[in-house]
Design an enzyme around this catalytic site. Structure first.
Site, PDB file in Angstrom:
ATOM      1  CG  MET A  12      -1.910   1.096   1.276  1.00  0.00           C
ATOM      2  SD  MET A  12      -3.274   0.770   2.410  1.00  0.00           S
ATOM      3  CE  MET A  12      -2.447   0.795   3.992  1.00  0.00           C
ATOM      4  CG  LEU A  13       4.571   3.598   2.355  1.00  0.00           C
ATOM      5  CD1 LEU A  13       3.939   4.978   2.260  1.00  0.00           C
ATOM      6  CD2 LEU A  13       5.345   3.459   3.669  1.00  0.00           C
ATOM      7  CG  ASP A  38      12.089 -13.141  -0.099  1.00  0.00           C
ATOM      8  OD1 ASP A  38      12.276 -12.492   0.950  1.00  0.00           O
ATOM      9  OD2 ASP A  38      11.572 -14.266  -0.117  1.00  0.00           O
ATOM     10  CB  ALA A  62       6.622  -4.762   6.644  1.00  0.00           C
ATOM     11  CB  THR A 103       4.411  -0.034  13.552  1.00  0.00           C
ATOM     12  OG1 THR A 103       3.121  -0.097  14.145  1.00  0.00           O
ATOM     13  CG2 THR A 103       5.309  -1.001  14.292  1.00  0.00           C
ATOM     14  CE1 TYR A 127       3.710  -5.211  11.693  1.00  0.00           C
ATOM     15  CE2 TYR A 127       2.738  -3.728  13.307  1.00  0.00           C
ATOM     16  CZ  TYR A 127       3.267  -3.947  12.041  1.00  0.00           C
ATOM     17  OH  TYR A 127       3.347  -2.908  11.152  1.00  0.00           O
ATOM     18  CD1 TRP A 153      -3.854   3.586  14.059  1.00  0.00           C
ATOM     19  CD2 TRP A 153      -5.817   4.641  13.896  1.00  0.00           C
ATOM     20  NE1 TRP A 153      -4.539   3.401  15.237  1.00  0.00           N
ATOM     21  CE2 TRP A 153      -5.737   4.038  15.163  1.00  0.00           C
ATOM     22  CE3 TRP A 153      -6.958   5.365  13.568  1.00  0.00           C
ATOM     23  CZ2 TRP A 153      -6.750   4.119  16.103  1.00  0.00           C
ATOM     24  CZ3 TRP A 153      -7.984   5.469  14.509  1.00  0.00           C
ATOM     25  CH2 TRP A 153      -7.878   4.856  15.753  1.00  0.00           C
TER      26      TRP A 153
HETATM   27  N1  LIG Z   1      -0.802  -0.481   7.248  1.00  0.00           N
HETATM   28  C1  LIG Z   1      -0.706   0.169   8.409  1.00  0.00           C
HETATM   29  O1  LIG Z   1      -1.705   0.636   8.988  1.00  0.00           O
HETATM   30  C2  LIG Z   1       0.657   0.378   9.033  1.00  0.00           C
HETATM   31  C3  LIG Z   1       0.693   0.946  10.315  1.00  0.00           C
HETATM   32  C4  LIG Z   1       1.942   1.161  10.902  1.00  0.00           C
HETATM   33  C5  LIG Z   1       3.101   0.851  10.226  1.00  0.00           C
HETATM   34  N2  LIG Z   1       3.036   0.293   9.001  1.00  0.00           N
HETATM   35  C6  LIG Z   1       4.301  -0.032   8.327  1.00  0.00           C
HETATM   36  O2  LIG Z   1       4.342   0.649   7.093  1.00  0.00           O
HETATM   37  C7  LIG Z   1       5.065  -0.131   6.146  1.00  0.00           C
HETATM   38  C8  LIG Z   1       4.251  -0.313   4.881  1.00  0.00           C
HETATM   39  O3  LIG Z   1       3.034  -0.966   5.215  1.00  0.00           O
HETATM   40  P1  LIG Z   1       1.891  -1.260   4.145  1.00  0.00           P
HETATM   41  O4  LIG Z   1       0.606  -0.973   4.808  1.00  0.00           O
HETATM   42  O5  LIG Z   1       2.220  -0.641   2.840  1.00  0.00           O
HETATM   43  O6  LIG Z   1       2.043  -2.850   4.054  1.00  0.00           O
HETATM   44  P2  LIG Z   1       1.552  -3.859   2.930  1.00  0.00           P
HETATM   45  O7  LIG Z   1       0.514  -3.237   2.064  1.00  0.00           O
HETATM   46  O8  LIG Z   1       1.250  -5.133   3.631  1.00  0.00           O
HETATM   47  O9  LIG Z   1       2.869  -4.026   2.045  1.00  0.00           O
HETATM   48  C9  LIG Z   1       3.967  -4.767   2.478  1.00  0.00           C
HETATM   49  C10 LIG Z   1       4.638  -5.316   1.255  1.00  0.00           C
HETATM   50  O10 LIG Z   1       5.799  -6.056   1.660  1.00  0.00           O
HETATM   51  C11 LIG Z   1       5.845  -7.218   0.859  1.00  0.00           C
HETATM   52  N3  LIG Z   1       6.661  -8.242   1.497  1.00  0.00           N
HETATM   53  C12 LIG Z   1       6.344  -9.098   2.486  1.00  0.00           C
HETATM   54  N4  LIG Z   1       7.367  -9.901   2.759  1.00  0.00           N
HETATM   55  C13 LIG Z   1       8.378  -9.560   1.903  1.00  0.00           C
HETATM   56  C14 LIG Z   1       9.678 -10.044   1.680  1.00  0.00           C
HETATM   57  N5  LIG Z   1      10.176 -11.058   2.384  1.00  0.00           N
HETATM   58  N6  LIG Z   1      10.431  -9.449   0.723  1.00  0.00           N
HETATM   59  C15 LIG Z   1       9.939  -8.426  -0.005  1.00  0.00           C
HETATM   60  N7  LIG Z   1       8.700  -7.932   0.155  1.00  0.00           N
HETATM   61  C16 LIG Z   1       7.928  -8.504   1.097  1.00  0.00           C
HETATM   62  C17 LIG Z   1       4.389  -7.634   0.708  1.00  0.00           C
HETATM   63  O11 LIG Z   1       4.252  -8.524  -0.365  1.00  0.00           O
HETATM   64  P3  LIG Z   1       3.073  -9.630  -0.327  1.00  0.00           P
HETATM   65  O12 LIG Z   1       1.792  -8.842  -0.360  1.00  0.00           O
HETATM   66  O13 LIG Z   1       3.319 -10.420  -1.553  1.00  0.00           O
HETATM   67  O14 LIG Z   1       3.242 -10.396   0.942  1.00  0.00           O
HETATM   68  C18 LIG Z   1       3.742  -6.276   0.447  1.00  0.00           C
HETATM   69  O15 LIG Z   1       3.798  -5.937  -0.926  1.00  0.00           O
HETATM   70  C19 LIG Z   1       5.438  -1.427   6.865  1.00  0.00           C
HETATM   71  O16 LIG Z   1       6.735  -1.306   7.386  1.00  0.00           O
HETATM   72  C20 LIG Z   1       4.452  -1.502   8.010  1.00  0.00           C
HETATM   73  O17 LIG Z   1       4.974  -2.238   9.094  1.00  0.00           O
HETATM   74  C21 LIG Z   1       1.838   0.042   8.374  1.00  0.00           C
END
Ligand SMILES: NC(=O)c1ccc[n+]([C@@H]2O[C@H](COP(=O)([O-])OP(=O)(O)OC[C@H]3O[C@@H](n4cnc5c(N)ncnc54)[C@H](OP(=O)(O)O)[C@@H]3O)[C@@H](O)[C@H]2O)c1
Length: 299
Positions: A12-13, A38, A62, A103, A127, A153
Site C-alpha cells: 500500500m505504501l 525477497d 514488511a 509502527t 508484530y 493507521w
Molecule cells: N498499514 C498500516 O496501517 C501500518 C501501520 C503502521 C506501520 N506500518 C508499516 O508501514 C510499512 C508499509 O506498510 P503497508 O501498509 O504498505 O504494508 P503492505 O501493504 O502489507 O505491504 C507490504 C509489502 O511487503 C511485501 N513483502 C512481504 N514480505 C516480503 C519479503 N520477504 N520481501 C519483499 N517484500 C515482502 C508484501 O508482499 P506480499 O503482499 O506479496 O506479501 C507487500 O507488498 C510497513 O513497514 C508496516 O509495518 C503500516
C-alpha cells in the site's frame, strides 16, 4: 539526482511512494516487488544493491499481518527483524542511506499524551517486537545514514485498510459496529511518502521520525467521518468497546504519536487527520469504485 530503490513496492505504501518518486523530476527509481526482491534472501539483497547502485533504499517490505504474527513470530521476525538487519548491514557497507518504515506498535499504547520519538519502546504484540528489532538493527548499523519512520493507521488508494472496509460497508444497509476506545491518527500513505522524500532530500539528521497525521480520533469517529463524506447516514455506525471484538493481538488503546523531530530539518509534519482524509477522499473513492466495478470484494 538521487537513485531510490524501493522494496515492497507493490504494498500500500510502496505503491504511493513509487508513484510520487516517478513524478519527481530528476529522481531515478528502482521499485522492486516481493517477486523481484525477497528481502529475506541475503544473496539477492546484496546482488540488488550491487547491480542497481542506489543512493537510498526505502524498505516498504514488511510482515504486516498483526494477528497472524502472534502465532508465527519466528516467521514475522525473519522479515521485520532479520531481513532488515541484513539490509542495514548491506547498506552500511556500501554507503547507502536506508529508510525503514516502522509502527506505533513499538509503544505500549497506555500513554495519555502523544508519544515522543525518544519515548521508551515497550511493544505488547509479536508484530511490535519484530518491528522494534528492525528499528534497532537500522539505528545500530547506520548511525550516520539510517532513518526510522514510524507511521500508523494507514489508508491508501490501493490495498486493505479500515477506510477501504468502511467504504464497502457504507454501501450496505446494515448497522456497522466499530470500536470507540482506541485512539489514533488516520494517515494517508501518500502523505507518508511525501515525508520520506522530504526527509532524505533535506539531508535531515539520522534517527527516528513520526509520519502520522496530527490530532486524534477513535475508529468509531473515523467511520462516522467516512460515512459523512459519502453522504451515508453516520448514525448507522454504532460504538462498541474493544472487549466486544477480541483479537489475537491486543490493539493499543492510545496510538497517538508526537511530531517534534521534524522541526530540526524544517519539514512540516503531515497535519490534521480530517483535512488529510478529505484531501485523499476523491482518490480513495475512485479506486474503491474501480475495484467494485471490477467485482473485487470491498475491504
Ligand atoms: N498499514 C498500516 O496501517 C501500518 C501501520 C503502521 C506501520 N506500518 C508499516 O508501514 C510499512 C508499509 O506498510 P503497508 O501498509 O504498505 O504494508 P503492505 O501493504 O502489507 O505491504 C507490504 C509489502 O511487503 C511485501 N513483502 C512481504 N514480505 C516480503 C519479503 N520477504 N520481501 C519483499 N517484500 C515482502 C508484501 O508482499 P506480499 O503482499 O506479496 O506479501 C507487500 O507488498 C510497513 O513497514 C508496516 O509495518 C503500516
Amino acid at each position: 539526482m538521487t537513485r531510490w530503490l524501493v522494496t515492497g513496492a507493490a504494498g500500500m505504501l510502496g505503491q504511493d511512494l513509487t508513484a510520487l518518486l516517478a513524478a519527481e523530476d530528476g529522481e531515478q527509481l528502482i521499485p522492486l516487488t516481493r517477486a523481484e526482491l525477497d528481502i529475506t534472501d541475503p544473496a539477492a539483497v546484496r546482488a540488488s544493491l550491487d547491480s542497481y547502485q542506489p543512493d537510498v533504499v526505502v524498505n516498504c517490505a514488511a510482515w504486516t499481518a498483526v494477528d497472524e504474527a502472534e502465532a508465527q513470530e519466528q516467521a514475522a521476525i525473519q522479515v521485520n527483524g532479520k531481513a532488515v538487519a541484513l539490509l542495514a548491514d548491506a547498506c552500511a557497507g556500501r554507503g547507502v542511506t536506508l529508510v525503514q518504515l516502522s509502527t506505533d506498535y513499538v509503544f505500549d499504547g497506555t500513554a495519555r499524551e502523544p508519544y515522543r520519538e525518544d519515548h521508551p519502546a515497550a511493544p505488547r504484540t509479536a508484530y511490535g517486537r519484530t518491528k522494534l528489532a528492525g528499528e534497532r538493527a537500522v539505528l545500530a548499523a547506520l548511525p550516520g545514514t539510517g532513518y526510522v519512520v514510524r507511521t500508523a493507521w494507514l489508508y491508501g488508494a490501493q490495498g486493505k485498510s479500515f477506510v477501504a472496509t468502511m467504504l464497502g460497508r457504507a454501501r450496505t444497509a446494515s448497522p456497522v459496529r466499530v470500536v470507540d476506545d482506541q485512539r489514533g491518527q488516520p494517515t494517508w500513505t501518500a502523505d507518508v511518502a511525501r515525508q520520506v522524500i522530504a526527509l532524505v532530500s533535506s539531508a535531515a539528521a539520522p534517527g527516528i521520525y513520526h509520519a502520522t497525521s496530527s490530532g486524534q480520533v477513535t475508529w468509531f469517529g473515523l467511520a462516522r467521518e467516512i460515512f459523512g463524506l459519502l453522504g451515508a447516514d453516520p448514525s448507522r455506525v454504532r460504538p462498541i468497546p474493544s472487549s466486544a471484538m477480541p483479537r489475537p493481538a491486543p490493539r493499543p488503546a492510545y496510538s497517538v504519536l508526537g511530531h517534534g523531530a521534524w522541526a530540526a530539518p524544517g519539514i512540516r509534519p503531515i497535519g490534521e487527520w480530517r483535512t488529510a482524509l478529505h484531501r485523499a477522499f476523491p482518490a480513495l473513492l475512485a479506486a474503491h469504485q474501480a475495484g467494485a466495478a471490477a467485482g473485487q470484494p470491498s475491504g
